[in-house]
Write an enzyme that holds these catalytic residues in place. Structure first.
Site, PDB file in Angstrom:
ATOM      1  N   ASP A  67     -61.441  56.662   9.177  1.00  0.00           N
ATOM      2  CA  ASP A  67     -62.243  57.867   9.313  1.00  0.00           C
ATOM      3  C   ASP A  67     -61.978  59.051   8.256  1.00  0.00           C
ATOM      4  O   ASP A  67     -60.947  58.955   7.339  1.00  0.00           O
ATOM      5  CB  ASP A  67     -61.577  58.588  10.660  1.00  0.00           C
ATOM      6  CG  ASP A  67     -60.054  58.575  11.030  1.00  0.00           C
ATOM      7  OD1 ASP A  67     -59.609  58.550  10.087  1.00  0.00           O
ATOM      8  OD2 ASP A  67     -59.782  58.343  12.206  1.00  0.00           O
ATOM      9  N   ASN A 136     -53.904  61.766  23.497  1.00  0.00           N
ATOM     10  CA  ASN A 136     -55.154  61.718  24.131  1.00  0.00           C
ATOM     11  C   ASN A 136     -55.520  60.244  24.485  1.00  0.00           C
ATOM     12  O   ASN A 136     -56.714  60.314  25.214  1.00  0.00           O
ATOM     13  CB  ASN A 136     -56.212  62.829  23.985  1.00  0.00           C
ATOM     14  CG  ASN A 136     -57.132  62.359  22.766  1.00  0.00           C
ATOM     15  OD1 ASN A 136     -56.751  61.437  22.173  1.00  0.00           O
ATOM     16  ND2 ASN A 136     -57.782  63.323  22.344  1.00  0.00           N
ATOM     17  N   HIS A 138     -56.945  58.315  21.858  1.00  0.00           N
ATOM     18  CA  HIS A 138     -57.854  58.222  20.841  1.00  0.00           C
ATOM     19  C   HIS A 138     -57.318  57.110  19.936  1.00  0.00           C
ATOM     20  O   HIS A 138     -56.090  57.059  19.503  1.00  0.00           O
ATOM     21  CB  HIS A 138     -58.585  59.281  20.377  1.00  0.00           C
ATOM     22  CG  HIS A 138     -57.655  59.917  19.254  1.00  0.00           C
ATOM     23  ND1 HIS A 138     -57.704  61.241  18.952  1.00  0.00           N
ATOM     24  CD2 HIS A 138     -56.823  59.430  18.299  1.00  0.00           C
ATOM     25  CE1 HIS A 138     -56.888  61.783  18.060  1.00  0.00           C
ATOM     26  NE2 HIS A 138     -56.407  60.511  17.534  1.00  0.00           N
ATOM     27  N   GLU A 143     -62.890  59.699  20.596  1.00  0.00           N
ATOM     28  CA  GLU A 143     -62.197  60.623  21.447  1.00  0.00           C
ATOM     29  C   GLU A 143     -62.404  60.137  22.888  1.00  0.00           C
ATOM     30  O   GLU A 143     -63.094  59.267  23.102  1.00  0.00           O
ATOM     31  CB  GLU A 143     -62.619  61.851  21.271  1.00  0.00           C
ATOM     32  CG  GLU A 143     -62.347  62.698  20.103  1.00  0.00           C
ATOM     33  CD  GLU A 143     -60.837  63.127  19.956  1.00  0.00           C
ATOM     34  OE1 GLU A 143     -59.987  62.597  20.431  1.00  0.00           O
ATOM     35  OE2 GLU A 143     -60.570  64.198  19.209  1.00  0.00           O
TER      36      GLU A 143
HETATM   37  C1  F6R Z   1     -56.112  59.063  11.776  1.00  0.00           C
HETATM   38  C2  F6R Z   1     -56.340  58.296  12.955  1.00  0.00           C
HETATM   39  C3  F6R Z   1     -55.923  58.849  14.112  1.00  0.00           C
HETATM   40  C4  F6R Z   1     -54.388  58.933  14.357  1.00  0.00           C
HETATM   41  C5  F6R Z   1     -53.828  59.367  15.584  1.00  0.00           C
HETATM   42  C6  F6R Z   1     -52.555  59.592  15.463  1.00  0.00           C
HETATM   43  O1  F6R Z   1     -56.852  58.080  10.781  1.00  0.00           O
HETATM   44  O2  F6R Z   1     -57.222  57.295  12.927  1.00  0.00           O
HETATM   45  O3  F6R Z   1     -56.557  58.090  15.147  1.00  0.00           O
HETATM   46  O4  F6R Z   1     -53.742  57.595  14.088  1.00  0.00           O
HETATM   47  O5  F6R Z   1     -54.468  60.808  15.842  1.00  0.00           O
HETATM   48  O6  F6R Z   1     -52.058  60.687  14.579  1.00  0.00           O
HETATM   49  P1  F6R Z   1     -50.518  60.874  14.193  1.00  0.00           P
HETATM   50  O7  F6R Z   1     -49.763  59.655  13.635  1.00  0.00           O
HETATM   51  O8  F6R Z   1     -50.571  62.258  13.433  1.00  0.00           O
HETATM   52  O9  F6R Z   1     -49.815  61.382  15.777  1.00  0.00           O
END
Ligand code: F6R
Length: 258
Positions: A67, A136, A138, A143
């Site tokens: 992303d 959450n 995702h 989301e």
């Molecule tokens: C980022 C991504 C997100 C993160 C997720 C966890 O490229 O794809 O899904 O893996 O938000 O983020 P952290 O590791 O910061 O808790």
């Protein structure tokens, strides 16, 4: 779904790095799907150390990130391009032009998303997809309520995701509201999926992903449909699992044949 529960976050991170290194040893030209975020920083540090020790090479591999924020150019300090350059690409041996992220600054983000999806398909899809887990539920920036068969597209970030990522920006208001993200359908086409989550803040989402109903309310639960998923957790992230004893009996201390 293979669930590996490690006593500490450090051991969980080591496990994920070792599984990636093993896949690259078996398939040096693997197409890696990569993630950003706090969770991955230590994984990439392990991969860099392993590369410097001669244990892994990315020279024949290529990569696609999950992303990017809409509106951020590759040289923006908070873009995922910058994150990847700093945390991995500049310190290992990917060949030039073999690492890809969506262009957040594309004039037509919808068209950029479609172009990126097509580029992944032309590459033969992802061999090994690395994932973190949003608190959450995702994966990527899919989301809650995302279509479980979605492809790469624009998603509006939830307030909780923007709040969780505000630590990477000067001010909350600077966190973009939109992102280009691989879809859940894109992720499910990967040959193999490797998800890492640690800390109590991920416990509820991990339980919903592994043991909850297959539901768009928890996008990560779509991984229940995939044939080859490894979920690597520390004890805190595993603390809400009803069948924790079972996973620990199958893989004591998170040990797994590699
Ligand atoms: C980022 C991504 C997100 C993160 C997720 C966890 O490229 O794809 O899904 O893996 O938000 O983020 P952290 O590791 O910061 O808790």
């Amino acid at each position: 779904m293979r669930v590996l529960i490690h006593p500490t976050p450090e051991l969980a991170i080591d496990c994920v790095a070792d599984l990636m290194i093993a896949r690259l040893a078996r398939q040096p030209d693997a197409v890696l799907g990569l993630a950003t975020g706090g969770t991955m920083e230590a994984v990439y540090a392990r991969l860099i150390a392993a590369h410097h020790a001669g244990r892994v090479s990315f020279a024949a591999a290529r990569s696609f990130n999950l992303d990017e924020y809409v509106g951020l150019a590759p040289d923006h300090p908070c873009s995922y391009w910058t994150y990847m350059r700093e945390h991995l690409f500049a310190q290992v041996d990917f060949a030039a032009g073999r690492t890809a992220l969506p262009r957040g600054d594309a004039a037509d983000p919808e068209a950029e998303a479609a172009r990126y999806e097509a580029e992944i398909a032309v590459a033969g899809d992802i061999s090994l997809q690395l994932l973190g887990l949003g608190s959450n539920g995702h994966i990527g920036f899919n989301e809650p309520t995302s279509s479980l068969s979605s492809l790469t597209r624009i998603k509006t970030l939830t307030h909780s995701t923007r709040a969780a990522n505000a630590r990477f920006f000067d001010r909350f208001d600077d966190v973009p509201r939109l992102a280009i993200t691989m879809g859940i359908g894109t992720i499910l086409r990967a040959d193999e999926v490797l998800l890492l989550a640690y800390g109590a803040g991920k416990a509820e989402a991990a339980a919903a992903m592994i043991e909850g109903p297959l539901a768009a309310a928890c996008p990560a639960s779509a991984l229940q449909l995939h044939r080859k998923v490894t979920v690597v957790l520390d004890e805190a992230a595993a603390s809400r699992l009803a069948l924790r004893d079972y996973y620990e009996a199958v893989h004591p201390k998170g040990r797994a044949e590699i």
